[in-house]
Scaffold this active site. Structure first.
Site, PDB file in Angstrom:
ATOM      1  CG  ASP A 182      -2.201   0.727   0.984  1.00 31.07           C
ATOM      2  OD1 ASP A 182      -2.307   1.982   0.703  1.00 31.07           O
ATOM      3  OD2 ASP A 182      -3.217   0.026   1.166  1.00 31.07           O
ATOM      4  CG  ASP A 184       2.280   5.427  -5.977  1.00 29.70           C
ATOM      5  OD1 ASP A 184       1.219   4.878  -7.003  1.00 29.70           O
ATOM      6  OD2 ASP A 184       2.274   6.510  -6.035  1.00 29.70           O
ATOM      7  CB  VAL A 185      -0.514   0.357  -7.819  1.00 27.39           C
ATOM      8  CG1 VAL A 185      -0.671  -0.612  -6.864  1.00 27.39           C
ATOM      9  CG2 VAL A 185      -1.840   1.312  -8.048  1.00 27.39           C
ATOM     10  CE1 TYR A 188     -13.767   2.882  -8.726  1.00 25.43           C
ATOM     11  CE2 TYR A 188     -16.003   2.105  -9.412  1.00 25.43           C
ATOM     12  CZ  TYR A 188     -14.811   2.074  -8.726  1.00 25.43           C
ATOM     13  OH  TYR A 188     -14.949   1.037  -7.799  1.00 25.43           O
ATOM     14  CE  LYS A 214     -12.263  -0.022  -9.847  1.00 26.05           C
ATOM     15  NZ  LYS A 214     -11.210  -0.798  -9.067  1.00 26.05           N
ATOM     16  CB  THR A 246     -13.993  -0.346   2.409  1.00 25.42           C
ATOM     17  OG1 THR A 246     -14.343   0.666   1.292  1.00 25.42           O
ATOM     18  CG2 THR A 246     -14.461  -1.632   1.822  1.00 25.42           C
ATOM     19  CB  THR A 257     -18.271   2.600   0.967  1.00 26.75           C
ATOM     20  OG1 THR A 257     -17.673   1.732   1.722  1.00 26.75           O
ATOM     21  CG2 THR A 257     -17.950   2.417  -0.605  1.00 26.75           C
TER      22      THR A 257
HETATM   23  P1  NAP Z   1     -10.119   1.435   0.624  1.00 26.02           P
HETATM   24  O1  NAP Z   1     -10.705   1.091   1.768  1.00 26.02           O
HETATM   25  O2  NAP Z   1      -9.779   2.744   0.119  1.00 26.02           O
HETATM   26  O3  NAP Z   1      -8.821   0.498   0.187  1.00 26.02           O
HETATM   27  C1  NAP Z   1      -8.007   0.770  -0.835  1.00 26.02           C
HETATM   28  C2  NAP Z   1      -6.498   1.031  -0.528  1.00 26.02           C
HETATM   29  O4  NAP Z   1      -5.770   1.489  -1.684  1.00 26.02           O
HETATM   30  C3  NAP Z   1      -6.238   2.295   0.357  1.00 26.02           C
HETATM   31  O5  NAP Z   1      -5.599   1.971   1.413  1.00 26.02           O
HETATM   32  C4  NAP Z   1      -5.622   3.169  -0.579  1.00 26.02           C
HETATM   33  O6  NAP Z   1      -4.787   4.393   0.220  1.00 26.02           O
HETATM   34  C5  NAP Z   1      -4.808   2.565  -1.329  1.00 26.02           C
HETATM   35  N1  NAP Z   1      -4.444   2.989  -2.550  1.00 26.02           N
HETATM   36  C6  NAP Z   1      -4.859   4.265  -3.161  1.00 26.02           C
HETATM   37  N2  NAP Z   1      -4.113   4.665  -4.131  1.00 26.02           N
HETATM   38  C7  NAP Z   1      -3.105   3.729  -4.064  1.00 26.02           C
HETATM   39  C8  NAP Z   1      -1.787   3.510  -4.948  1.00 26.02           C
HETATM   40  N3  NAP Z   1      -1.570   4.524  -5.849  1.00 26.02           N
HETATM   41  N4  NAP Z   1      -1.075   2.676  -4.637  1.00 26.02           N
HETATM   42  C9  NAP Z   1      -1.297   1.638  -3.699  1.00 26.02           C
HETATM   43  N5  NAP Z   1      -2.350   1.783  -2.908  1.00 26.02           N
HETATM   44  C10 NAP Z   1      -3.260   2.714  -2.955  1.00 26.02           C
HETATM   45  O7  NAP Z   1     -10.970   1.020  -0.818  1.00 26.02           O
HETATM   46  P2  NAP Z   1     -11.842  -0.299  -1.075  1.00 26.02           P
HETATM   47  O8  NAP Z   1     -13.214  -0.096  -0.665  1.00 26.02           O
HETATM   48  O9  NAP Z   1     -11.463  -1.510  -0.002  1.00 26.02           O
HETATM   49  O10 NAP Z   1     -11.660  -0.831  -2.547  1.00 26.02           O
HETATM   50  C11 NAP Z   1     -10.460  -1.945  -2.870  1.00 26.02           C
HETATM   51  C12 NAP Z   1     -10.999  -1.958  -4.221  1.00 26.02           C
HETATM   52  O11 NAP Z   1     -12.216  -2.353  -4.648  1.00 26.02           O
HETATM   53  C13 NAP Z   1     -10.879  -0.806  -5.214  1.00 26.02           C
HETATM   54  O12 NAP Z   1     -10.233  -1.131  -6.601  1.00 26.02           O
HETATM   55  C14 NAP Z   1     -12.124  -0.419  -5.540  1.00 26.02           C
HETATM   56  O13 NAP Z   1     -12.417   0.480  -6.645  1.00 26.02           O
HETATM   57  C15 NAP Z   1     -12.735  -1.768  -5.595  1.00 26.02           C
HETATM   58  N6  NAP Z   1     -14.284  -1.448  -5.251  1.00 26.02           N
HETATM   59  C16 NAP Z   1     -14.698  -1.134  -3.918  1.00 26.02           C
HETATM   60  C17 NAP Z   1     -15.914  -1.154  -3.599  1.00 26.02           C
HETATM   61  C18 NAP Z   1     -16.675  -0.953  -2.647  1.00 26.02           C
HETATM   62  O14 NAP Z   1     -17.893  -0.564  -2.491  1.00 26.02           O
HETATM   63  N7  NAP Z   1     -15.886  -0.573  -1.487  1.00 26.02           N
HETATM   64  C19 NAP Z   1     -16.585  -1.417  -4.809  1.00 26.02           C
HETATM   65  C20 NAP Z   1     -16.353  -2.006  -6.144  1.00 26.02           C
HETATM   66  C21 NAP Z   1     -15.222  -1.908  -6.070  1.00 26.02           C
HETATM   67  P3  NAP Z   1      -5.728   5.741   0.416  1.00 26.02           P
HETATM   68  O15 NAP Z   1      -6.753   5.384   1.299  1.00 26.02           O
HETATM   69  O16 NAP Z   1      -4.582   6.599   1.001  1.00 26.02           O
HETATM   70  O17 NAP Z   1      -6.348   6.121  -0.865  1.00 26.02           O
END
Ligand code: NAP
Length: 239
Positions: free
Chosen positions: A36, A54-55, A146, A150, A181, A184
């Site tokens: 992360d 950082d991806v 987005y 996606k 999460t 959200t």
């Molecule tokens: P999250 O709680 O924000 O976790 C994602 C993590 O990725 C965070 O720690 C974030 O850091 C980190 N990140 C951001 N930019 C990055 C980078 N450049 N390099 C490495 N890490 C980075 O999000 P999540 O809800 O778990 O989502 C995870 C995945 O599921 C994402 O791809 C999201 O689009 C997908 N998704 C989520 C949902 C949902 O409802 N939660 C629904 C559909 C898809 P920061 O917090 O500093 O940004």
């Protein structure tokens, strides 16, 4: 132990879905590297190594994967989970915001798959799971960048699956619906309520419910599964 001895790299694993995947994989016997841009926000369910990655940064991907292979000898599983969200509609979307979204949610997946596939081709084995979204397959108003990223992840997964199907490398995508999460939790509650209300199960999912889908796809139980989309969405995309 459904992932016994497998070396697994999970991006965006400091919190949310990636954190649950990392913990579950560790409890299922994997050697887990949780990557992360920040430190984990709580302990993992099992033993997990953490790294900064950082991806969006090509050189960081190269050095992270090289270090994993030096230390563990291989890379069996990559979960491309790191992501951000944004809601601007097309006409209000600034170039810098478009570029940021594409950099994290799409280019990050490209760079990760490319680095992993280079190792996995040598092994003639590996499993990649890319986290897309329900918005990678269906549309709502706004969130143009987005949806773009996606949707691309969905097709990039299928392309990689076809390209490397003969080399023991499986590539699948997971499409979460609304999941509780940090991402959200930080959103407008009214917006969250609309998505939950339009979900047939009338609730949001938990990160572990996505992690179990990733576990199946990463494990040898899914040995005949590639190019698939797994919707974990409370029935949303079946409507
Ligand atoms: P999250 O709680 O924000 O976790 C994602 C993590 O990725 C965070 O720690 C974030 O850091 C980190 N990140 C951001 N930019 C990055 C980078 N450049 N390099 C490495 N890490 C980075 O999000 P999540 O809800 O778990 O989502 C995870 C995945 O599921 C994402 O791809 C999201 O689009 C997908 N998704 C989520 C949902 C949902 O409802 N939660 C629904 C559909 C898809 P920061 O917090 O500093 O940004």
């Amino acid at each position: 132990m459904r992932l016994e001895g497998k070396v697994a790299l999970i991006t965006g694993a400091a919190g949310g879905i990636g954190h649950a995947v990392a913990g579950l994989f560790a409890t299922e016997g994997a050697i887990v590297i949780a990557a992360d841009i920040k430190l984990p926000q709580k302990p993992y369910a099992g033993d997990v190594e953490t790294i900064m990655l950082d991806v969006t940064r090509e050189e960081q991907w190269a050095s992270a994967v090289a270090a994993i292979v030096r230390k563990h000898g291989r890379l069996d599983v990559l979960i491309n989970n790191a992501g951000i969200i944004a809601y601007e509609p097309l006409d209000k979307l600034e170039m810098k915001d478009w570029q940021k979204m594409i950099a994290v949610d799409q280019t990050g997946v490209f760079l990760g798959m490319r680095e992993a596939v280079r190792v996995m081709r040598k092994q003639q084995a590996g499993a990649i799971v890319n986290i897309s979204s329900i918005w990678g397959s269906a549309a709502v108003p706004g969130a143009h960048s987005y949806h773009a990223a996606k949707g691309a992840v969905r097709n990039m997964s299928k392309n990689a699956a076809m390209t490397y199907a003969g080399e023991g490398i499986r590539v699948n995508s997971v499409h979460p619906g609304f999941i509780h999460t940090p991402l959200t939790d930080a959103q407008n509650p009214d917006l969250n309520r609309i998505v939950i209300d339009t979900t047939p199960m009338k609730r949001g999912g938990q990160p572990i419910e996505i992690a179990y889908g990733c576990l199946f796809l990463a494990s040898d139980e899914a040995s005949f599964v590639t190019g698939a989309e797994l919707n974990i969405d409370g029935g949303y995309l079946a409507q």
